[in-house]
Design a protein around this motif. Structure first.
Motif, PDB file in Angstrom:
ATOM      1  N   PRO A  91       2.683  -1.087  -4.713  1.00 53.88           N
ATOM      2  CA  PRO A  91       4.077  -0.783  -5.045  1.00 53.88           C
ATOM      3  C   PRO A  91       4.902  -0.430  -3.808  1.00 53.88           C
ATOM      4  CG  PRO A  91       2.631   0.988  -5.741  1.00 53.88           C
ATOM      5  CD  PRO A  91       1.755  -0.114  -5.260  1.00 53.88           C
ATOM      6  N   ALA A  92       4.254   0.142  -2.817  1.00 52.35           N
ATOM      7  CA  ALA A  92       5.015   0.564  -1.649  1.00 52.35           C
ATOM      8  C   ALA A  92       5.562  -0.634  -0.889  1.00 52.35           C
ATOM      9  CB  ALA A  92       4.130   1.404  -0.742  1.00 52.35           C
ATOM     10  N   ALA A 130      -4.928   1.799  -0.037  1.00 54.38           N
ATOM     11  CA  ALA A 130      -3.892   2.734   0.355  1.00 54.38           C
ATOM     12  C   ALA A 130      -2.621   1.929   0.525  1.00 54.38           C
ATOM     13  CB  ALA A 130      -4.250   3.447   1.652  1.00 54.38           C
ATOM     14  N   ARG A 131      -1.555   2.637   0.820  1.00 54.71           N
ATOM     15  CA  ARG A 131      -0.254   2.017   0.945  1.00 54.71           C
ATOM     16  C   ARG A 131      -0.290   0.855   1.927  1.00 54.71           C
ATOM     17  NH1 ARG A 131       3.494   3.083   4.613  1.00 54.71           N
ATOM     18  NH2 ARG A 131       2.036   4.552   5.493  1.00 54.71           N
ATOM     19  N   ASN A 132      -1.033   1.018   2.999  1.00 53.03           N
ATOM     20  CA  ASN A 132      -1.018  -0.020   4.020  1.00 53.03           C
ATOM     21  C   ASN A 132      -2.418  -0.489   4.409  1.00 53.03           C
ATOM     22  OD1 ASN A 132      -1.827   2.306   5.140  1.00 53.03           O
ATOM     23  ND2 ASN A 132      -0.302   2.382   6.759  1.00 53.03           N
ATOM     24  N   ARG A 133      -3.323  -0.334   3.501  1.00 53.91           N
ATOM     25  CA  ARG A 133      -4.685  -0.782   3.783  1.00 53.91           C
ATOM     26  C   ARG A 133      -5.255  -1.493   2.566  1.00 53.91           C
ATOM     27  NH1 ARG A 133      -3.621   0.377   8.230  1.00 53.91           N
ATOM     28  NH2 ARG A 133      -4.582   1.861   9.653  1.00 53.91           N
ATOM     29  N   ASP A 180       1.653   1.689  13.169  1.00 63.11           N
ATOM     30  CA  ASP A 180       1.076   2.328  11.996  1.00 63.11           C
ATOM     31  C   ASP A 180       0.466   3.677  12.338  1.00 63.11           C
ATOM     32  OD1 ASP A 180       0.514   2.430   9.370  1.00 63.11           O
ATOM     33  OD2 ASP A 180      -1.474   1.551   9.600  1.00 63.11           O
ATOM     34  N   GLN A 240      10.041   8.389  -2.762  1.00 66.16           N
ATOM     35  CA  GLN A 240       8.786   7.824  -3.244  1.00 66.16           C
ATOM     36  C   GLN A 240       7.915   7.394  -2.061  1.00 66.16           C
ATOM     37  OE1 GLN A 240       7.794   7.706  -6.441  1.00 66.16           O
ATOM     38  NE2 GLN A 240       5.843   6.821  -5.805  1.00 66.16           N
ATOM     39  N   GLN A 241       8.539   6.809  -1.051  1.00 66.61           N
ATOM     40  CA  GLN A 241       7.752   6.344   0.093  1.00 66.61           C
ATOM     41  C   GLN A 241       7.138   7.510   0.858  1.00 66.61           C
ATOM     42  OE1 GLN A 241      10.038   3.560   2.370  1.00 66.61           O
ATOM     43  NE2 GLN A 241      10.295   2.209   0.605  1.00 66.61           N
ATOM     44  N   TYR A 275       4.190   8.680  -0.987  1.00 63.78           N
ATOM     45  CA  TYR A 275       2.987   7.878  -0.775  1.00 63.78           C
ATOM     46  C   TYR A 275       2.225   8.331   0.465  1.00 63.78           C
ATOM     47  CZ  TYR A 275       4.161   4.372  -4.311  1.00 63.78           C
ATOM     48  OH  TYR A 275       4.416   3.732  -5.480  1.00 63.78           O
ATOM     49  N   GLU A 282      -1.346  10.141   0.189  1.00 66.13           N
ATOM     50  CA  GLU A 282      -2.509   9.464   0.745  1.00 66.13           C
ATOM     51  C   GLU A 282      -3.311  10.416   1.620  1.00 66.13           C
ATOM     52  OE1 GLU A 282      -1.269   5.707   2.303  1.00 66.13           O
ATOM     53  OE2 GLU A 282      -3.029   5.634   3.586  1.00 66.13           O
TER      54      GLU A 282
END
Lengths: 1223, 294
Positions: A387-388, A433-436, B164, B185-186, B189, B193
């Motif tokens: 979703p991100a 995860a968001r980016n993994r 990153d 929301q971002q 996240y 995480e």
């Protein structure tokens, strides 16, 4: 070349001797297998069970077919026989004899009552199975005919023979002949059947249309295409040939080369452009019929394939080999899908990514086309959504497993081909995860963690034999091996938990992420997020999918049911399914699913049963109560469930049948209900049980009733004795006398200690010796003498034993009979209380406290409903706040209201968001939140004439405290301050607005109800404080709409009325103790007046009833009968709780006998008036008054300019622009 | 090679530090590090100890050391002990003598900003050459100055060369909480995480996650997270302060939390702020009075 790794998904496998023929049942999950060993087997491939065996053939059975509609099948074997069987009666109906050698294949015609057979006698024969006759023999092949089939629509037959040819026959002549009108004469028919034989050579019934030559060895099998004019054949030359024909000619199209041994069977895929073939090289091969290229192949280690068949409707195939049969699917039917919040993302059969909105029930247009992903015939396996980044990760099993990472287009319009995508090799790929994301490669047994640019960030070896990976909670993976599941920490690269579960195929996380369901073929295992097993269940039928209810109930689908399971393992059926679906989401009464065509479907379910069971498990009595009241949850199953789980008292609520009710009531010790039911049924057996149970409870009153009903006089007497009830015991004695039952009389007399009575009785029974002895032993000498006289015996003639103490029964010390033993406290659960309306707080609405207790359940229920209705009405149709919003049209001078919040532009610093709030809003509350108290005060002063701000201080600070959060950022620096907004989606700094705690909704649902409670429970001091608090909260608040702002003003008025009413009553109580007041005529007058005024403010009816009751009682006590009866009349007019009404009626009748007032008070029951909140005196209509701009409280004009006593904030008579709550 | 890059030796200890896992930093096995990385690692350990409230011990350890890095640590330690002037003086000296030293920039910037000298802090930090620590600090200073626009630019610039990295993610999330809307929301996240994975979880990230949830209006989730945080470390001021705010937001009584915040952190900005506003209220209220007093 072929991909050896791709295997069709195996559905069923049987072990037997060599299978030579296969037939699918068109509707049921059945398959017929004819074996080389002369047996025919009927299998249920879904359950994996052998249904039946048919053994009448002698030698191998090669041909087999189900009839499309009738309960028939046909077989042909090496015994030259064709047999037609009924699978219902499970026997052979008849045998068709005629072939002179092995029968190779048999097939039914799709509509005519015909069977076609191919035989080694070089003929093809067509039989009519209705009149059991041979209707046509087709000759022409000059070697064994291996296969002959009807065309699915046209009047054609195709045959294959070891003479290396394939022949197409035209049988339209035969059809004409046999489906002609039945008006033929008997002679005609005889002539025709005689002609049959003559037709054997050169007849016109069946003509060879084409001879297809191309195979250079014998041809084993041939099939028509279901729709197109195509034929496929397989031969000992190891080739699969594709042919085409038109009206006039037929030709070879192409050859599929690949089998390296005799090709034994071939067919067209029923729906797709594919050809399937099998051969003695132990392979099944799939070919693209357009390109004639191999798509995939599957090899068995040891078994040669002999035959292949397709299910006519669904995606199922079967192949027979040396050791049995395998049923398989060629492609996955489970559509890849994933759910995020309210959206389902899924891949259609056309390989389009679409989404489906659960809230709008709408399917999106195609978001993305995945045409280029993987091979054309292999649908994607999984879909993972991020979703991100709004991207998807799709895996496909083609090319040994591959994945592709694609961004979804923002607007999702039109079928976009994936342009910017990243791909790689892997069997499973999921976002972790968001980016993994993680990629599993099963062949190398590695898991790579990759970033969004597809670079491997880290890589590790999973436990041996890993087959799949799933999301395992943040930072974790669930790694699936055939025998266990591991929870793996990606950061620490180690497994942190392990659970032995066999064959897990899917993992479904609950919505709160605390539990997961592990699905394997026949098991569901529920685990926590730390992989501890919670429960497990076994299904005999294959489990297809599952999804979690928000409350923590797992719904899962099998092939034909939707079922549920609770955490504790309780499970049951929710509904049946007519076709297999894959559940994706459950919401309320709707289950969302994807069917095999990848179309979203919404199914209705009744969640009552599992919700109820869940509530029971969680002991959520409110919920249970709600369910019982609002749904028709009845039935034996739920009752026995409750009983089994040890909740007979709850089961009791469901049951209407008196016998069951009685049983349950006894079981849970609810004697009241038991008595009720026993009375209704009035059966001795029940009374006996009730008596026993009541005795155990020490409830001797019920015991007494039971004994009375049963006429058990002895027991009754003993009961009275043991409870010490002398009077009743005496009555028992009387009864015994009436009945003439001496034994009973004696017993009672003994219990009562009535010696004379006993002697009298003995005498009546002519038992003089006993009478004498009794008298003697009690020292009643006179009595002795009289007995002696009567009997004519003298004392010396008698030998008497030595007398001991006389037996007198003990006197009761405690009058036990007056009351029961204290009953078991536990016998009434919270739940029952709630049901009978005795539990405060459970019912939101407030019947006056006085009415709630002591009333039967039904009454309380009615009251509740009445009160509810009243409440609702009052809220809805309150007077529309007339005289209130004086200045709604006047826009407050917002601009001038801005206090110049000094923005220190210098030095690079900007103005904070809080400063923006004050600029963005003309609402006082927003200024307070911004910390700009002074401007807020100015606003309030202008709007409602607020002058005394001290009482508002807590509210100001409350609002201000809620506006900022403290985000710990860099070490060593103070936290970063952020500003909490109520406009969550707004990013324009000129439009953002702060959060206001205790908003209007909160006030109405919490504070107001608390206020009502204080009224009910007579805690008026608290009440005044609460209602003033409501006013203070309203004055500094923000509405989300104009209508909410209007409601807020109504709420303010209502709170004002309550605060006033309570203050009046409190003022009355402050006059002094009742004695002091009664002694002082002046105080008494004032007291009566105030009690009368208490009834004036417009408060809710049930509460007004309390005020009226209070006033009525006071008036009656002070002999103000006229007033009292007027109050009584008002009470009666209002209606409501019975007890109050009863009281009023009584008072009214008393008072009307003498309708005068002893004390003259200033209260005109017939006039319209309001109460001045400063002096507590009437303001009659027509006289001028002033009022408070906030709560609308009225005052005599002389109080203009002072602070309102109710809200304590505003100045009386100062009219402002009106309270602004919505900008 | 950059020791803080994904393959560098210091990546883990550095991440621990910025994830607020100070104890993990202190416990980190630094013996295996190469020589040139030993000092930066040591500085991180010292900073973690400061964050854990061991200012006196740290000061005793580095007092009188001549290396600019350790002197900067000393200044920060002094500041933590309330010796603001001495600390600022030390930093100003270091800034002129060793302004190009990365540690001096970061620690000096921290001290200056904490002492209210934002402009000087920014001036010192702007000398950095590719230090994400400095970037994060600059972002925070901009945010504290309510210059969200500048903070956005700074993050965007850093995003280009440090795709990153944890610090860029964090800084972006800080900015996101100011911007609001989708950014809430971002940010959520990112913090979620970190907070939910056992290996990166710390009280700091847990509280940050809760703050995001609060801004997103998900009060129940925020409450759960904050209560969890308070349970973990009952005297963690930020957890109490945010729980207090949350309690007010949902309309409950926060008296108890106010007193526990007073015990845990008497200097907390929330308390100071409320104190100030309370007197402001009293002052402002005096300007109004009814025409007639009762």
């Amino acid at each position: 070349m072929l991909e050896p790794t791709l295997m069709p998904s195996l559905q069923f496998e049987s072990k037997s001797s060599r299978a030579k023929g296969i037939a699918f049942h068109p509707k049921r999950p059945w398959i017929l297998v004819s074996l080389h060993s002369s047996t025919i087997q009927l299998w249920d491939y879904r359950m994996g069970t052998l249904i039946d065996r048919f053994e009448e053939h002698d030698g191998p059975v090669r041909g087999i077919d189900f009839h499309k509609t009738q309960p028939l099948f046909v077989s042909g074997g090496d015994d030259y026989k064709i047999k037609v069987w009924s699978y219902q009666t499970r026997r052979c109906l008849f045998t068709l004899n005629g072939h002179l050698d092995y029968v190779r294949t048999v097939f039914f015609h799709h509509e005519l009552p015909w069977i076609i057979s191919a035989s080694d006698d070089q003929t093809i024969r067509i039989w009519n199975w209705q009149n059991r006759s041979l209707i046509c023999t087709m000759t022409g092949h000059n070697h064994y005919v291996m296969c002959a089939q009807f065309h699915p629509k046209d009047d054609l037959v195709v045959s294959a023979s070891l003479d290396q040819s394939v022949r197409v026959w035209d049988i339209s002549g035969l059809r004409k002949k046999h489906s002609a009108p039945t008006s033929m004469s008997f002679e005609d028919q005889v002539a025709r059947s005689n002609a049959q034989q003559a037709d054997m050579f050169g007849n016109t019934d069946a003509m060879v249309k084409f001879v297809l030559e191309g195979h250079d060895r014998g041809v084993n099998w041939v099939s028509f295409h279901p729709t197109a004019p195509h034929i496929v054949s397989a031969g000992d030359d190891r080739l699969v040939k594709l042919w085409r024909f038109s009206e006039t000619k037929a030709w070879e199209v192409d050859t599929c080369r690949g089998h390296f041994q005799n090709a034994s069977g071939c067919l067209f895929h029923p729906h797709q452009d594919l050809i399937l073939s099998c051969g003695e090289d132990k392979t099944i091969r799939v070919w693209d019929s357009q390109k004639r290229t191999a798509v995939q192949s599957f090899k068995r280690e040891n078994d040669r394939f002999w035959v292949i068949a397709a299910h006519p409707e669904i995606n199922l195939f079967a192949a027979g080999h040396d050791n049995g049969v395998m049923v398989f699917k060629l492609e996955r039917e489970r559509p890849a899908s994933t759910v995020h919040q309210n959206n389902l993302f899924f891949i259609t059969k056309e390989k389009h990514v679409r989404s489906y909105d659960f809230q709008k029930n709408a399917e999106s247009p195609t978001l993305l086309s995945l045409k280029r992903l993987g091979s054309a015939w292999v649908p994607p396996r999984t879909l993972s959504y991020n979703p991100a980044e709004r991207s998807v990760l799709v895996t496909s099993p083609s090319e040994g497993g591959s994945y592709e990472l694609i961004n979804l287009p923002r607007d999702g319009s039109g079928a976009l081909d994936s342009t910017d995508s990243k791909r790689g090799q892997g069997n499973s790929a999921i976002f972790v995860a968001r980016n993994r994301f993680a990629v599993l490669n099963t062949s190398t047994q590695t898991i790579d963690i990759k970033d969004l640019s597809n670079n491997t960030a880290r890589s590790f070896k999973p436990p041996i034999g890993t087959t799949d990976i799933y999301f395992g909670g943040t930072g974790n993976l669930l790694i699936i091996t055939p025998t266990a599941v591991y929870l793996y920490d990606i950061q620490q690269k180690k497994s942190i938990a392990e659970l032995t579960v066999n064959g897990v195929k899917y993992v479904i996380w609950s919505n709160d992420g605390l539990h997961a369901a592990l699905l394997s073929k026949h098991n569901v295992t529920i685990v926590t997020k730390t992989l501890e097993q919670v429960s497990t269940l076994h299904e005999t039928i294959r489990i297809k999918s599952a999804t979690w209810d928000d409350a923590g109930v797992l719904l899962y689908s099998t092939l034909n049911h939707i079922k549920y399971t609770l955490m504790n393992g309780d499970n049951g059926i929710v509904r049946t399914l007519d076709q297999t679906v894959y559940l994706v989401r459950v919401k309320g009464r709707y289950v969302y699913s994807l069917d095999r065509a990848a179309k979203p479907k919404v199914l209705h379910i009744d969640p009552t049963e599992y919700r109820f069971k869940l509530a029971l498990v969680k002991r959520n009595y409110e919920e249970m109560l709600h369910i019982i009241r609002n749904s028709s949850l009845v039935g034996q199953s739920i009752i026995s469930y409750l009983q089994k789980k040890g909740y007979p008292e709850i089961a009791l609520q469901f049951v209407q049948d008196p016998t069951t009710r009685f049983e349950l009531a006894i079981e849970c010790g609810n004697l009241e209900v038991a008595v009720e039911m026993a009375k209704e049924l009035d059966r001795p057996k029940l009374w006996t049980r009730l008596g026993t149970e009541a005795l155990a409870h020490g409830n001797h009153q019920v015991v007494e009733m039971a004994y009375q009903k049963l006429k058990q006089f002895d027991k009754l007497s003993f009961l009275y004795l043991s409870t010490g009830d002398h009077s009743k015991l005496a009555r028992m004695a009387k009864i015994a006398e009436h009945r003439g039952d001496f034994t009973a009389r004696f017993q009672n007399a003994l219990y009562l200690g009535e010696v004379e009575d006993r002697i009298q009785m003995f005498k009546e029974a002519d038992l003089y010796p006993l009478a004498y002895m009794t008298a003697k032993s009690h020292g009643l000498e006179e009595e002795c003498q009289s007995i002696l006289e009567v009997t004519g015996v003298t004392e010396d003639q008698l030998t008497t034993p030595k007398f001991g103490q006389t037996a007198t029964p003990p006197r009761p010390v405690v009058p036990t009979y007056k009351a029961n033993w204290p009953t078991k406290a536990t016998s009434q659960s919270i739940f029952e209380k709630a049901l009978s309306g005795q539990l405060e707080g459970l019912s939101l609405e407030d019947a006056p406290a006085a009415a709630t207790n002591g009333l039967g359940r039904d009454d309380a229920g009615d009251d509740d409903i009445a009160a509810k209705a009243n409440g609702a009405m009052d809220v809805d149709e309150d007077e529309d706040a007339a005289g209130w919003d004086m200045g709604d049209d006047i826009v407050p001078e917002a601009d001038s209201d801005f206090v110049n919040v000094e923005s220190t532009d210098a030095g690079g610093a900007g103005s904070s968001e809080a400063d923006m709030w004050a600029r963005n809003s003309p609402i006082a509350a927003d200024h307070i939140a911004a910390g700009s108290f002074e401007s807020a005060m100015n606003l309030l002063n202008r709007q409602v004439g607020a002058v005394n701000f001290a009482p508002l201080k807590p509210r100001f600070l409350e609002i201000y405290s809620a506006t900022k959060t403290y985000l710990p950022a860099s070490a060593g620096l103070p936290p970063l301050v952020n500003y909490v907004r109520r406009t969550l989606d707004e990013t324009d700094p000129r439009k953002v607005l702060p959060i206001i705690p205790r908003d209007l909704e909160h006030l109405a649902s919490n504070d107001l109800q608390q206020g009502y409670d204080t009224m009910r429970s007579n805690k008026l001091e608290d009440g005044v404080r609460l209602f003033k608090g409501i006013l203070h909260a309203i004055i500094a608040n923000a509405a989300s709409s104009e209508s909410e702002a209007t409601d807020a003003k109504k709420l303010a008025t209502s709170a004002g009325e309550y605060a006033l009413a309570m203050s009046i009553e409190l003022a009355r109580r402050r006059l002094g103790t009742p004695e002091a007041v009664n002694g002082n005529p002046e105080l008494l007058k004032r007291s009566l007046e105030l009690s009368a005024y208490f009834t004036i403010p417009k408060i809710e009816v049930p509460h007004r009833q309390l005020a009226l009751l209070n006033a009525m009682n006071l008036a009656a006590r002070s002999k103000n009968y006229s007033s009292a009866s007027s109050f009584a009349n008002r009470i009666l007019a209002n209606g409501g709780a019975n007890r109050i009404l009863e009281n009023a009626r009584r008072t009214k009748t008393q008072c009307e006998r003498n309708p005068h007032d002893a004390v003259e008070i200033e209260y005109d029951q017939f006039a319209e008036f309001d109460i001045c909140a400063a002096s507590y005196t009437p303001i009659y209509s027509g006289t001028p008054y002033e009022e408070c701009a906030l709560d609308g409280t009225k005052y005599h004009t002389k109080y203009k300019g002072m602070v309102c006593t109710v809200c304590e904030v505003c100045e009386v008579g100062k009219h402002g622009s009106g309270l602004k709550l919505f900008a | 090679m950059d020791p803080y890059s994904a393959e560098g030796e210091l990546i883990n200890i550095h991440n621990h530090f910025h994830q607020g896992q100070y104890q993990e930093v202190v416990d980190f096995d630094t013996s295996a590090l190469s020589a040139e990385n030993a000092l930066p690692a040591h500085i991180l350990v010292l900073r973690s100890r400061l964050a854990l409230g061991q200012a006196e011990d740290v000061l005793a350890e580095v007092q009188g050391e001549s290396e600019p890095e350790l002197a900067a640590v000393a200044a920060l330690a002094e500041y933590s002990l309330g010796k603001t002037d001495a600390a600022v003086k030390t930093v100003e000296e270091l800034a002129s003598s060793a302004g190009d030293n990365q540690t001096v920039q970061v620690l000096g910037g921290t001290v200056l900003q904490a002492a209210g000298k934002s402009e000087e802090a920014l001036a010192l930090l702007s000398q950095h050459t590719g230090s994400l620590d400095a970037v994060a600090l600059i972002v925070q200073i901009h945010l504290q100055q309510n210059r969200t626009d500048l903070a956005v630019k700074e993050v965007a610039a850093a995003r280009r060369w440090a795709q990153d990295s944890l610090l860029v993610n964090l800084a972006e999330s800080w900015v996101g909480l100011r911007l609001g809307g989708d950014k809430y929301q971002q940010s959520f996240y990112v913090f979620e995480e970190l907070a939910q994975a056992p290996s990166t979880s710390s009280i700091t990230t847990l509280v940050s996650q809760a703050v995001c949830e609060l801004h997103l209006g998900r009060v129940e989730e925020a409450q759960t997270a904050l209560e969890q945080a308070v349970q973990k470390q009952p005297d963690y001021a930020e957890a109490i302060a945010n729980l207090l705010v949350l309690t007010v937001v949902i309309g409950k009584n926060a008296t108890e939390l106010t007193s526990s915040l007073k015990t845990a952190a008497p200097q907390h900005p929330f308390l100071a702020d409320i104190e100030e506003k309370s007197s402001l209220f009293d002052k402002a209220a005096t300007k109004f009075s009814p025409k007639v007093s009762a």
